[in-house]
Design an enzyme around this catalytic site. Structure first.
Site, PDB file in Angstrom:
ATOM      1  CE  LYS A 146      44.541  67.157  50.565  1.00  6.95           C
ATOM      2  NZ  LYS A 146      45.086  65.862  50.200  1.00  6.95           N
TER       3      LYS A 146
ATOM      4  CB  CYS B 247      31.417  44.249  10.719  1.00  6.06           C
ATOM      5  SG  CYS B 247      30.721  45.874  11.036  1.00  6.06           S
TER       6      CYS B 247
ATOM      7  CB  CYS C 174      27.984  45.689   7.476  1.00  8.87           C
ATOM      8  SG  CYS C 174      29.739  45.335   7.426  1.00  8.87           S
TER       9      CYS C 174
ATOM     10  CE  LYS D 110      40.585  65.767  49.185  1.00 10.78           C
ATOM     11  NZ  LYS D 110      40.505  64.344  49.368  1.00 10.78           N
TER      12      LYS D 110
HETATM   13  S1  IVH Z   1      49.481  70.416  55.255  1.00  6.54           S
HETATM   14  C1  IVH Z   1      48.834  70.113  59.655  1.00  6.54           C
HETATM   15  N1  IVH Z   1      49.831  71.017  52.725  1.00  6.54           N
HETATM   16  O1  IVH Z   1      47.351  66.082  52.295  1.00  6.54           O
HETATM   17  C2  IVH Z   1      48.736  70.177  58.190  1.00  6.54           C
HETATM   18  N2  IVH Z   1      49.230  68.792  53.262  1.00  6.54           N
HETATM   19  O2  IVH Z   1      45.468  65.620  55.104  1.00  6.54           O
HETATM   20  C3  IVH Z   1      49.379  69.024  57.547  1.00  6.54           C
HETATM   21  N3  IVH Z   1      49.080  67.303  51.322  1.00  6.54           N
HETATM   22  O3  IVH Z   1      48.534  63.498  53.813  1.00  6.54           O
HETATM   23  C4  IVH Z   1      49.215  68.904  56.096  1.00  6.54           C
HETATM   24  N4  IVH Z   1      49.621  68.799  49.812  1.00  6.54           N
HETATM   25  O4  IVH Z   1      50.412  64.659  52.635  1.00  6.54           O
HETATM   26  C5  IVH Z   1      49.509  70.053  53.615  1.00  6.54           C
HETATM   27  N5  IVH Z   1      50.216  71.707  50.547  1.00  6.54           N
HETATM   28  C6  IVH Z   1      49.903  70.733  51.424  1.00  6.54           C
HETATM   29  C7  IVH Z   1      49.630  69.422  51.023  1.00  6.54           C
HETATM   30  C8  IVH Z   1      49.276  68.463  51.979  1.00  6.54           C
HETATM   31  C9  IVH Z   1      49.294  67.543  50.028  1.00  6.54           C
HETATM   32  C10 IVH Z   1      48.667  65.996  51.870  1.00  6.54           C
HETATM   33  C11 IVH Z   1      49.447  65.560  53.066  1.00  6.54           C
HETATM   34  C12 IVH Z   1      48.463  64.876  53.968  1.00  6.54           C
HETATM   35  C13 IVH Z   1      47.135  65.324  53.456  1.00  6.54           C
HETATM   36  C14 IVH Z   1      46.494  66.237  54.468  1.00  6.54           C
END
Ligand code: IVH
Length: 700
Positions: free
Chosen positions: A120, A426, A429, A318
């Site tokens: 992500k 300081c 000291c 996450k």
């Molecule tokens: S898929 C329908 N894949 O995360 C699915 N999103 O809420 C659409 N993001 O703002 C998103 N890495 O920009 C997908 N490997 C990834 C991602 C990703 C980052 C971000 C995306 C969006 C948010 C998803």
């Protein structure tokens, strides 16, 4: 000679291929100079024959006038977001897999669901529209239905093809993330600082700012990158039946797709991916905030469908956030071992980067001024990996108006929001605090008079890599200093059991143990002793170099304290790897009578160290004059063992890879050092290779 239009087409194709090799594949086949030469040739050709310019020409990435505002764009297929699994642990993946199975109505004994697991990315979502292979539009996500047209800025991203390779569909909307690598971000901020301009808080903000630049010439100076992860509208293309297959196909069209992705089976596969990426997170060249799991089969995706604008077939899992907001409750200063006074922010406790943080270093006064940080401010705290927490920015919007701040002062409440000043004395000291010329740091002039410095000097003296005094921990040192039993390291060797046993919480037995530990440390090596003295800028390696070079402590003292300062510094600098700064620190330390007195007292109290004639001291061995770097985990040797073996063979164990490195010894999970060594063509050994090398006869 070919016709201008043929040559232009040829150049466009070559430049496009070289650009792809350079930006996407990271394997350029021509030099930058060659690329530039061809680029200029095409530019010249287009200048004399403007009719030859095409929208996909590499010369057209930067250009056009700044726009007044962005034009709204209606997304043909909305840009959705994904749900985040609330449990950040392995249970999150289990929970999601169980939900998918339930939603699909799978019986308990049905085979595992197959997922595409990817990163992500922490940037901003962009939709790229290609028509018949040509990039015609790029738009931000906006509210998901309507975004903003940012084509001009997106065209400046070298990684994004202006034309797709191969048989391109009539319409292909590619969705993905625009981001900035951390190294590029650091370089950008360094440049901003140099220009006296505003710095960016994190790579995501810097990337978002660049994409929303009205002037594409400015955007072009921000080194952005892109990863594709999905699709929007598609016409005239048979979409591959799996998500992973679709990403492979996007890669084949010339789009950048992150290679850090797998096809995983069931919850077990997802958990393994989540854990392996967590372990790598800090060594990735860009920021991520988690991983994403997607049901791999498009057919199953369709079956699962959407719920309130989020697909059931995808979820984000996450990692703990590395940046959080909190407030500064106070700014204190800390006194370091060599007297440096460092400002520290005391924070309202905040969970960031996986731990609760209550303090963050502020580095120095310049940093505080640059941030314009005041007590009471809301700040962004960052903690990535094992790095110490840092205040990266102040949220100025959250600082109350000036009048309120004045009010607080007038009502004699805590004087919040007043600019911070370094103390002139300081805090421990009371000695004067000075700022040496050309240095950012302030320093307490108290030396060993200052109990803060004394305590830390003693912690260091007793530490494992120095005199290695067993049973003498930090708390005990504090106590010994506070009750006045110990002032200098030499005092440790005069301690008696009676006095010790009087200390709080000190049983007779532990007192005896401590004395035994101190006694054992009486016999040591010259290198350890030099390191233990705590000379500024003299670390373990330098201490070893000095011991090896001089052989005897008096030889070092005589050299450092020669009347002729230039001669003294020159002799010190003839020690391998000792430069002017280190030489000066050694001289300054050894010229102080109280420091020499401590050495005399150590001797008088029975501390002894191995000494030898420097001529005998010249090491021999198969690794004489060689520099090695160890990285990763070796199968049987610990880091310290390997280091000791290398040094015993006359070699040097260095911390980082450079052109001067002769060998890299790489173990399991070797990271960036291995890449660097490969880049520089440094010879790479595994543990067996190292042992074989050690067993060879010395070349002499
Ligand atoms: S898929 C329908 N894949 O995360 C699915 N999103 O809420 C659409 N993001 O703002 C998103 N890495 O920009 C997908 N490997 C990834 C991602 C990703 C980052 C971000 C995306 C969006 C948010 C998803």
């Amino acid at each position: 000679m070919s016709l201008p239009n043929q040559r232009a087409a040829e150049l466009r194709e070559l430049l496009c291929r070289y650009g792809h090799e350079y930006y996407v594949l990271d394997t350029p086949s021509v030099t930058d100079a060659e690329y530039d030469r061809l680029f200029h040739e095409l530019e010249a050709l287009e200048a004399t024959h403007p009719e030859l310019k095409t929208p996909d020409s590499p010369t057209q990435r930067v250009g056009g006038r700044p726009v007044a505002a962005f034009v709204p764009v209606q997304h043909a297929v909305p840009m959705l977001s994904i749900r985040t699994e609330t449990d950040a642990g392995p249970a999150g993946a289990e929970h999601y897999d169980a939900k998918v199975r339930r939603d699909l109505g799978l019986p308990a004994d049905a085979p595992a669901v197959v997922y595409a697991a990817e990163l992500k990315f922490d940037g901003l979502a962009i939709s790229l529209r290609y028509e018949h292979g040509l990039l015609v539009r790029a738009a931000t996500r906006g509210n998901g239905e309507t975004g903003e047209e940012v084509t001009q800025n997106i065209r400046t991203i070298g990684q994004i093809p202006l034309r797709l390779t191969g048989q391109a569909p009539a319409v292909l909307e590619v969705r993905g993330e625009v981001y900035m690598r951390r190294d590029a971000f650091d370089a950008l901020n360094a440049r901003q600082r140099e220009l006296g301009e505003k710095t960016f808080v994190n790579p995501r903000n810097a990337a978002a700012g660049a994409v929303r630049q009205l002037d594409s010439k400015i955007a072009a100076k921000r080194p952005l990158r892109f990863f594709a992860y999905g699709l929007g509208e598609v016409v005239g293309w048979e979409i591959p039946p799996t998500h992973s297959g679709m990403l492979d196909a996007l890669g084949a069209f010339g789009l950048p797709v992150c290679s850090e992705r797998i096809v995983a089976e069931g919850a077990v596969g997802l958990i393994a991916f989540h854990a392996s990426i967590a372990a790598k997170r800090d060594s990735l060249p860009f920021d991520i905030d988690g991983v994403v799991y997607k049901v791999n089969s498009r057919e199953l995706q369709q079956q699962l469908g959407f719920v309130s604008r989020e697909p059931r077939w995808a979820v984000a899992h996450k990692y703990p956030a590395q940046e959080m907001l909190t407030t500064v409750e106070a700014i204190d200063v800390q006194v370091g071992r060599t007297g440096t006074i460092t400002p520290v922010a005391r924070l309202a406790p905040v969970f960031v980067g996986g731990v609760t943080v209550t303090n963050a270093t502020l580095h120095n006064i310049d940093r505080i001024r640059q941030l314009d940080l005041r007590v009471g401010d809301t700040v962004i705290v960052r903690r990535a990996g094992d790095v110490i927490p840092e205040v990266v920015d102040v949220v100025l919007d959250r600082r109350p108006m000036q009048e309120e701040a004045v009010d607080l002062i007038e009502t004699r409440q805590v004087p919040k929001y007043a600019p911070f000043e370094m103390p002139s004395n300081c805090p421990v000291c009371g000695s004067h605090v000075v700022r040496e010329e050309g240095e950012a740091a302030y320093r307490c002039t108290g030396g060993l008079v200052c109990t803060a410095q004394r305590k830390q000097a003693l912690w260091h003296f007793a530490s494992r890599r120095a005199m290695d005094i067993e049973g003498l921990g930090d708390k005990l040192v504090d106590q010994l200093v506070d009750v006045g039993l110990v002032r200098t390291p030499a005092d440790l060797y005069r301690l008696g059991i009676l006095k010790l046993a009087e200390l709080d919480r000190m049983a007779e037995k532990s007192a005896a143990n401590l004395l035994a530990g101190i006694d054992k440390s009486r016999t040591t090596t010259l290198a350890r002793l030099i390191f233990a003295l705590g000379i500024r800028n003299v670390g373990e390696t330098t201490a070893k170099d000095l011991a090896r070079f001089f052989g005897k402590l008096d030889a070092l003292i005589d050299a450092a304290c020669r009347e002729d300062e230039l001669a003294a510094l020159a002799v010190l600098q003839s020690v391998p790897d000792v430069g002017p700064v280190v030489a000066q620190s050694i001289r300054d330390f050894l010229q102080e009578p109280h420091n020499r007195e401590v050495i005399e007292q150590l001797r008088a109290n029975g501390v002894s160290w191995s000494e030898f004639e420097p001529s005998e001291a010249v090491p021999m061995g198969p690794l004489l004059g060689k520099t090695l770097v160890i990285t990763g985990t070796l199968p049987t040797l610990s880091r310290d063992d390997a280091k000791a073996l290398i040094e015993a063979a006359g070699g040097k164990a260095a911390g980082s890879v450079s052109k001067k490195t002769d060998y890299l010894v790489a173990g399991e999970a070797a990271g960036s050092k291995l890449d660097k060594a490969q880049e520089l063509g440094v010879r790479i050994l595994d543990e067996a290779g190292l042992l074989a090398l050690l067993a060879t006869q010395s070349e002499q």
